[in-house]
Enzyme design. Structure first.
Site, PDB file in Angstrom:
ATOM      1  N   ASP A 129       0.875  -1.180   0.000  1.00  0.00           N
ATOM      2  CA  ASP A 129       0.000   0.000   0.000  1.00  0.00           C
ATOM      3  C   ASP A 129       0.910   1.227   0.000  1.00  0.00           C
ATOM      4  O   ASP A 129       2.109   1.121   0.240  1.00  0.00           O
ATOM      5  CB  ASP A 129      -0.892   0.005   1.253  1.00  0.00           C
ATOM      6  N   SER A 130       0.298   2.394  -0.211  1.00  0.00           N
ATOM      7  CA  SER A 130       1.065   3.634  -0.151  1.00  0.00           C
ATOM      8  C   SER A 130       1.565   3.902   1.270  1.00  0.00           C
ATOM      9  O   SER A 130       2.495   4.667   1.459  1.00  0.00           O
ATOM     10  CB  SER A 130       0.177   4.794  -0.587  1.00  0.00           C
ATOM     11  N   CYS A 156      -4.389  -1.419  -1.742  1.00  0.00           N
ATOM     12  CA  CYS A 156      -4.539   0.025  -1.928  1.00  0.00           C
ATOM     13  C   CYS A 156      -5.605   0.245  -2.986  1.00  0.00           C
ATOM     14  O   CYS A 156      -5.493  -0.269  -4.104  1.00  0.00           O
ATOM     15  CB  CYS A 156      -3.205   0.617  -2.389  1.00  0.00           C
ATOM     16  N   GLU A 204      -3.406   8.028   9.056  1.00  0.00           N
ATOM     17  CA  GLU A 204      -1.950   7.858   9.250  1.00  0.00           C
ATOM     18  C   GLU A 204      -1.512   8.460  10.589  1.00  0.00           C
ATOM     19  O   GLU A 204      -0.601   7.968  11.232  1.00  0.00           O
ATOM     20  CB  GLU A 204      -1.152   8.501   8.099  1.00  0.00           C
ATOM     21  N   CYS A 211     -11.078   2.980   0.090  1.00  0.00           N
ATOM     22  CA  CYS A 211      -9.656   3.221   0.348  1.00  0.00           C
ATOM     23  C   CYS A 211      -9.318   2.446   1.614  1.00  0.00           C
ATOM     24  O   CYS A 211     -10.095   2.461   2.581  1.00  0.00           O
ATOM     25  CB  CYS A 211      -9.408   4.714   0.546  1.00  0.00           C
ATOM     26  N   HIS A 233      -7.310   2.911   3.926  1.00  0.00           N
ATOM     27  CA  HIS A 233      -7.097   3.674   5.160  1.00  0.00           C
ATOM     28  C   HIS A 233      -8.408   3.885   5.927  1.00  0.00           C
ATOM     29  O   HIS A 233      -8.400   4.092   7.132  1.00  0.00           O
ATOM     30  CB  HIS A 233      -6.497   5.043   4.859  1.00  0.00           C
TER      31      HIS A 233
HETATM   32  N1  DGL Z   1      -4.703   3.318   1.070  1.00  0.00           N
HETATM   33  C1  DGL Z   1      -4.764   3.893  -0.215  1.00  0.00           C
HETATM   34  C2  DGL Z   1      -6.022   3.542  -0.942  1.00  0.00           C
HETATM   35  O1  DGL Z   1      -6.608   2.541  -0.609  1.00  0.00           O
HETATM   36  C3  DGL Z   1      -4.470   5.279  -0.479  1.00  0.00           C
HETATM   37  C4  DGL Z   1      -4.224   6.357   0.399  1.00  0.00           C
HETATM   38  C5  DGL Z   1      -3.369   7.321  -0.366  1.00  0.00           C
HETATM   39  O2  DGL Z   1      -2.198   6.995  -0.510  1.00  0.00           O
HETATM   40  O3  DGL Z   1      -3.888   8.331  -0.813  1.00  0.00           O
HETATM   41  O4  DGL Z   1      -6.433   4.202  -1.849  1.00  0.00           O
END
Ligand code: DGL
Length: 272
Positions: free
Chosen positions: A13-14, A76, A155, A187, A189
């Site tokens: 993931d990012s 992600c 985060e 997403c 997150h």
């Molecule tokens: N966790 C990531 C997603 O599912 C992205 C968050 C990001 O890097 O903007 O899109």
């Protein structure tokens, strides 16, 4: 040569959001070992151009492939939305994303009601959710809303109180007003903010809203895929978890264990 099914799953993931998918994978498939890469030095991906996301995603995936993994799980939403085809073309192993499993879960739950999708600006702009949902049900209608502020809040571990509540209210209002009663957390997150999102969605709708978390849906499909391909880890003790990040902020262990639901022991910083 190590037997294929004994190799770890590569997950990336990012940043830390993908650990919510790792958590679901470890619950559903406890024997699987996982090598996780969070590109914490370059998070967020969701506000970047598709070209940049493809480039970043390829560099992450190549690190995992070089370490020897049996498949890649793109934990992600943004990478799954804009870069999955490029990864499948470039890499010589199976690549699984989060869009299809969560779209399928939403269609199963929607019962004719409109589906709302919360995602990063990149995911929303790609149209990946509406495109996928239309292949699963010709009747399901989709409305989308970009929710970029949720990523830094997650985060940072800022998960309740006024600020996340106001952000959730602002992002959910147009979805609920348009009739959505199923909301996909598009997403990885966002599941950390699920309690706030659920409460605000129910409050705005005046009735219970189904909030779909990608983690469980992805874990189910990864399990099915490994089974079909004969790549399921052999029965045995709980699989190992290695976490690699491209930047190691001070609060990393605390925030990561919140995403993961267990302490993170094996964490190391690497360069891509
Ligand atoms: N966790 C990531 C997603 O599912 C992205 C968050 C990001 O890097 O903007 O899109």
């Amino acid at each position: 040569m190590t037997e294929l099914r004994a190799l770890p799953l590569g997950v990336f993931d990012s940043g830390l959001g993908g650990l919510t998918v790792v958590r679901a994978l470890r619950e559903a498939l406890p024997e699987e070992s996982i090598l996780y890469l969070g590109d914490t030095a370059r998070v967020p991906y969701g506000t970047r151009s598709a070209e940049t996301v493809v480039r970043y995603a390829l560099s992450c995936a190549k690190v995992l492939v070089a370490r020897g993994v049996k498949a890649i799980v793109v934990a992600c939403g943004t990478v799954s939305a804009v870069a999955i085809e490029a990864l499948r073309v470039e890499l010589d192993l199976p690549v699984l994303g989060v869009i299809e499993p969560s779209a399928r879960a939403a269609v199963e739950r929607c019962g004719g009601r409109r589906i709302g999708v919360l995602g990063t600006p990149g995911t929303v702009a790609s149209g990946a959710y509406p495109r996928t949902i239309v292949t699963l049900s010709t009747r399901a209608e989709v409305v989308q809303q970009a929710a970029p502020l949720f990523v830094p809040l997650a985060e940072e571990g800022w998960l309740d109180g006024e600020v996340p509540t106001l952000a959730a209210r602002r992002y959910l209002a147009p979805l609920i007003a348009s009739g959505a009663r199923v909301v996909v957390l598009g997403c990885t997150h966002y599941p950390l903010l699920a309690p706030v999102i659920q409460a605000e969605a129910d409050r705005l709708a005046g009735e219970p809203v189904a909030v779909i978390d990608t983690g469980a849906a992805v874990a189910r499909e990864v399990g099915r895929f490994l089974e079909e391909r004969g790549r399921r880890a052999p029965p045995g003790p709980r699989g190992a978890l290695e976490v690699r990040v491209t930047d190691l902020p001070k609060s990393f262990a605390e925030v990561a264990s919140r995403f993961l639901g267990e302490p993170v022991h094996d964490v190391r910083q690497i360069d891509l």
